[in-house]
Design a protein around this motif. Structure first.
Motif, PDB file in Angstrom:
ATOM      1  N   MET A  74      45.440  29.909  31.131  1.00  0.00           N
ATOM      2  CA  MET A  74      44.286  29.327  31.824  1.00  0.00           C
ATOM      3  C   MET A  74      44.207  29.814  33.268  1.00  0.00           C
ATOM      4  O   MET A  74      43.124  30.103  33.789  1.00  0.00           O
ATOM      5  N   ILE A  75      45.363  29.924  33.932  1.00  0.00           N
ATOM      6  CA  ILE A  75      45.387  30.405  35.320  1.00  0.00           C
ATOM      7  C   ILE A  75      44.962  31.870  35.377  1.00  0.00           C
ATOM      8  O   ILE A  75      44.142  32.270  36.208  1.00  0.00           O
ATOM      9  N   ALA A  76      45.506  32.686  34.469  1.00  0.00           N
ATOM     10  CA  ALA A  76      45.189  34.124  34.460  1.00  0.00           C
ATOM     11  C   ALA A  76      43.703  34.353  34.201  1.00  0.00           C
ATOM     12  O   ALA A  76      43.060  35.179  34.870  1.00  0.00           O
ATOM     13  N   TYR A  77      43.137  33.625  33.242  1.00  0.00           N
ATOM     14  CA  TYR A  77      41.702  33.796  32.937  1.00  0.00           C
ATOM     15  C   TYR A  77      40.827  33.261  34.070  1.00  0.00           C
ATOM     16  O   TYR A  77      39.748  33.797  34.324  1.00  0.00           O
ATOM     17  N   LYS A  78      41.306  32.225  34.770  1.00  0.00           N
ATOM     18  CA  LYS A  78      40.546  31.704  35.920  1.00  0.00           C
ATOM     19  C   LYS A  78      40.514  32.745  37.034  1.00  0.00           C
ATOM     20  O   LYS A  78      39.466  32.974  37.663  1.00  0.00           O
ATOM     21  N   PHE A  79      41.646  33.399  37.275  1.00  0.00           N
ATOM     22  CA  PHE A  79      41.698  34.438  38.312  1.00  0.00           C
ATOM     23  C   PHE A  79      40.820  35.630  37.932  1.00  0.00           C
ATOM     24  O   PHE A  79      40.181  36.228  38.792  1.00  0.00           O
ATOM     25  N   GLU A  80      40.799  35.974  36.640  1.00  0.00           N
ATOM     26  CA  GLU A  80      39.937  37.071  36.206  1.00  0.00           C
ATOM     27  C   GLU A  80      38.465  36.701  36.427  1.00  0.00           C
ATOM     28  O   GLU A  80      37.658  37.523  36.867  1.00  0.00           O
ATOM     29  N   GLU A  81      38.128  35.458  36.146  1.00  0.00           N
ATOM     30  CA  GLU A  81      36.756  34.973  36.372  1.00  0.00           C
ATOM     31  C   GLU A  81      36.390  35.092  37.853  1.00  0.00           C
ATOM     32  O   GLU A  81      35.285  35.508  38.204  1.00  0.00           O
ATOM     33  N   ASP A  82      37.351  34.743  38.732  1.00  0.00           N
ATOM     34  CA  ASP A  82      37.110  34.856  40.179  1.00  0.00           C
ATOM     35  C   ASP A  82      36.864  36.315  40.579  1.00  0.00           C
ATOM     36  O   ASP A  82      36.007  36.601  41.420  1.00  0.00           O
ATOM     37  N   ILE A  83      37.648  37.235  39.983  1.00  0.00           N
ATOM     38  CA  ILE A  83      37.488  38.664  40.290  1.00  0.00           C
ATOM     39  C   ILE A  83      36.103  39.146  39.858  1.00  0.00           C
ATOM     40  O   ILE A  83      35.419  39.853  40.599  1.00  0.00           O
ATOM     41  N   ILE A  84      35.688  38.755  38.647  1.00  0.00           N
ATOM     42  CA  ILE A  84      34.369  39.165  38.131  1.00  0.00           C
ATOM     43  C   ILE A  84      33.255  38.626  39.035  1.00  0.00           C
ATOM     44  O   ILE A  84      32.302  39.335  39.363  1.00  0.00           O
ATOM     45  N   ASN A  85      33.388  37.363  39.452  1.00  0.00           N
ATOM     46  CA  ASN A  85      32.378  36.761  40.336  1.00  0.00           C
ATOM     47  C   ASN A  85      32.315  37.465  41.686  1.00  0.00           C
ATOM     48  O   ASN A  85      31.228  37.671  42.237  1.00  0.00           O
ATOM     49  N   SER A  86      33.484  37.845  42.213  1.00  0.00           N
ATOM     50  CA  SER A  86      33.503  38.521  43.519  1.00  0.00           C
ATOM     51  C   SER A  86      32.917  39.925  43.424  1.00  0.00           C
ATOM     52  O   SER A  86      32.333  40.434  44.377  1.00  0.00           O
ATOM     53  N   MET A  87      33.063  40.556  42.252  1.00  0.00           N
ATOM     54  CA  MET A  87      32.538  41.916  42.074  1.00  0.00           C
ATOM     55  C   MET A  87      31.010  41.943  41.995  1.00  0.00           C
ATOM     56  O   MET A  87      30.395  42.961  42.276  1.00  0.00           O
ATOM     57  N   SER A  88      30.420  40.819  41.625  1.00  0.00           N
ATOM     58  CA  SER A  88      28.955  40.781  41.524  1.00  0.00           C
ATOM     59  C   SER A  88      28.295  40.940  42.890  1.00  0.00           C
ATOM     60  O   SER A  88      27.131  41.299  42.985  1.00  0.00           O
ATOM     61  N   ASN A  89      29.072  40.672  43.944  1.00  0.00           N
ATOM     62  CA  ASN A  89      28.536  40.814  45.306  1.00  0.00           C
ATOM     63  C   ASN A  89      29.093  42.033  46.032  1.00  0.00           C
ATOM     64  O   ASN A  89      28.970  42.143  47.249  1.00  0.00           O
ATOM     65  N   SER A  90      29.768  42.922  45.297  1.00  0.00           N
ATOM     66  CA  SER A  90      30.360  44.100  45.943  1.00  0.00           C
ATOM     67  C   SER A  90      29.902  45.368  45.232  1.00  0.00           C
ATOM     68  O   SER A  90      29.293  45.330  44.173  1.00  0.00           O
ATOM     69  N   THR A  91      30.248  46.498  45.852  1.00  0.00           N
ATOM     70  CA  THR A  91      29.871  47.794  45.273  1.00  0.00           C
ATOM     71  C   THR A  91      31.002  48.400  44.447  1.00  0.00           C
ATOM     72  O   THR A  91      30.877  49.524  43.970  1.00  0.00           O
ATOM     73  N   ALA A  92      32.100  47.669  44.289  1.00  0.00           N
ATOM     74  CA  ALA A  92      33.244  48.184  43.529  1.00  0.00           C
ATOM     75  C   ALA A  92      32.853  48.414  42.074  1.00  0.00           C
ATOM     76  O   ALA A  92      32.130  47.616  41.472  1.00  0.00           O
ATOM     77  N   THR A  93      33.328  49.519  41.509  1.00  0.00           N
ATOM     78  CA  THR A  93      32.991  49.856  40.125  1.00  0.00           C
ATOM     79  C   THR A  93      34.123  49.539  39.159  1.00  0.00           C
ATOM     80  O   THR A  93      33.888  49.247  37.998  1.00  0.00           O
ATOM     81  N   SER A  94      35.371  49.608  39.640  1.00  0.00           N
ATOM     82  CA  SER A  94      36.506  49.312  38.764  1.00  0.00           C
ATOM     83  C   SER A  94      37.040  47.919  39.074  1.00  0.00           C
ATOM     84  O   SER A  94      37.159  47.531  40.232  1.00  0.00           O
ATOM     85  N   LYS A  95      37.362  47.184  38.018  1.00  0.00           N
ATOM     86  CA  LYS A  95      37.833  45.811  38.176  1.00  0.00           C
ATOM     87  C   LYS A  95      39.322  45.800  38.519  1.00  0.00           C
ATOM     88  O   LYS A  95      40.127  46.365  37.777  1.00  0.00           O
ATOM     89  N   PRO A  96      39.710  45.174  39.632  1.00  0.00           N
ATOM     90  CA  PRO A  96      41.135  45.108  39.967  1.00  0.00           C
ATOM     91  C   PRO A  96      41.878  44.210  38.988  1.00  0.00           C
ATOM     92  O   PRO A  96      41.263  43.335  38.356  1.00  0.00           O
ATOM     93  N   PRO A  97      43.188  44.416  38.831  1.00  0.00           N
ATOM     94  CA  PRO A  97      43.941  43.593  37.881  1.00  0.00           C
ATOM     95  C   PRO A  97      44.155  42.175  38.406  1.00  0.00           C
ATOM     96  O   PRO A  97      44.082  41.927  39.611  1.00  0.00           O
ATOM     97  N   VAL A  98      44.417  41.269  37.492  1.00  0.00           N
ATOM     98  CA  VAL A  98      44.845  39.919  37.875  1.00  0.00           C
ATOM     99  C   VAL A  98      46.296  40.025  38.330  1.00  0.00           C
ATOM    100  O   VAL A  98      47.098  40.742  37.729  1.00  0.00           O
TER     101      VAL A  98
END
Length: 221
Positions: A74-98
């Motif tokens: 649950m913690i790992a998937y929550k952090f991944e969700e946070d990364i995806i949400n932060s990428m929606s406001n950035s120009t980054a193309t590759s998703k960083p790891p959890v």
């Protein structure tokens, strides 16, 4: 190895400690504590977060191995969700790891690394996660940070294997746990008054001023 953990999981209680930054802790707690409440209820694990105004906090997860794995998922998937949400406001193309940081007694790190690094290499290859064991102990403790990076699934598999190692190689001797220190606030003195710096402002600090007045006005012995 995994079957051993899952078969005996209900009979084995483990405590795993995580080191998190304030933002990560806020994500785990959620609005009005709703997220951490849900994690506790759905995983069955006890999840405690250290108190204090510290840049880092300790998140302690205790319970049967099955419950711990659910909580980690649950913690790992929550952090991944946070990364995806932060990428929606950035120009980054590759998703960083959890990335998660475990706090492990230094006496168990040798077993985790293995002879010539064989065990940690095996864990990396079989799970696909990156695992790094810090060379130095955390301040004022006998614990080291173990950093795990990868996809949520890779992290969960990695944590399972680390739990197996910890069960097979208990800590030796007493462990001095790492306790993050509160953030130190700069103090300046001007016109007999002490001020603490908070952002762009200097806030009067009456306790320090009172102590200094008392110190300098006290008669000599």
């Amino acid at each position: 190895m995994e079957s051993k953990v899952s078969e005996g999981g209900l009979n084995v209680t483990l405590t795993i400690r995580l080191l998190m930054h304030g933002k990560e802790v806020g994500s785990i707690i959620g609005k009005k504590g709703e997220t951490v409440k849900k994690m506790r209820e759905e995983s069955g694990a006890r999840i405690n977060i250290s108190e204090g105004n510290c840049p880092e906090r300790i998140v302690t997860i205790t319970g049967p191995t099955d419950a711990i794995f659910k909580a980690f998922a649950m913690i790992a998937y929550k952090f991944e969700e946070d990364i995806i949400n932060s990428m929606s406001n950035s120009t980054a193309t590759s998703k960083p790891p959890v990335t998660l940081r475990l706090v492990v007694p230094a006496s168990q790190c040798g077993s985790l690394i293995g002879k010539g690094g064989s065990k940690i290499k095996e864990i990396r290859e079989s799970t696909g996660a990156q695992v790094q064991v810090a060379g130095d102990m955390l301040p004022n403790s006998t614990e080291r940070a173990v950093t795990i990076s990868g996809t949520p699934d890779a992290i969960i598999q990695c944590v399972k294997q680390i739990c197996v190692v910890m069960l097979e190689s208990p800590p030796k001797g007493a462990t001095i746990p790492y306790r993050p220190k509160p953030a130190s606030t700069p103090v300046i003195f001007a016109g007999g008054q002490a001020y603490t710096i908070q952002g762009q402002y200097a806030i009067p600090h009456p306790d320090v001023s009172f102590y200094l007045v008392f110190l300098f006005s006290a008669p000599p012995c």
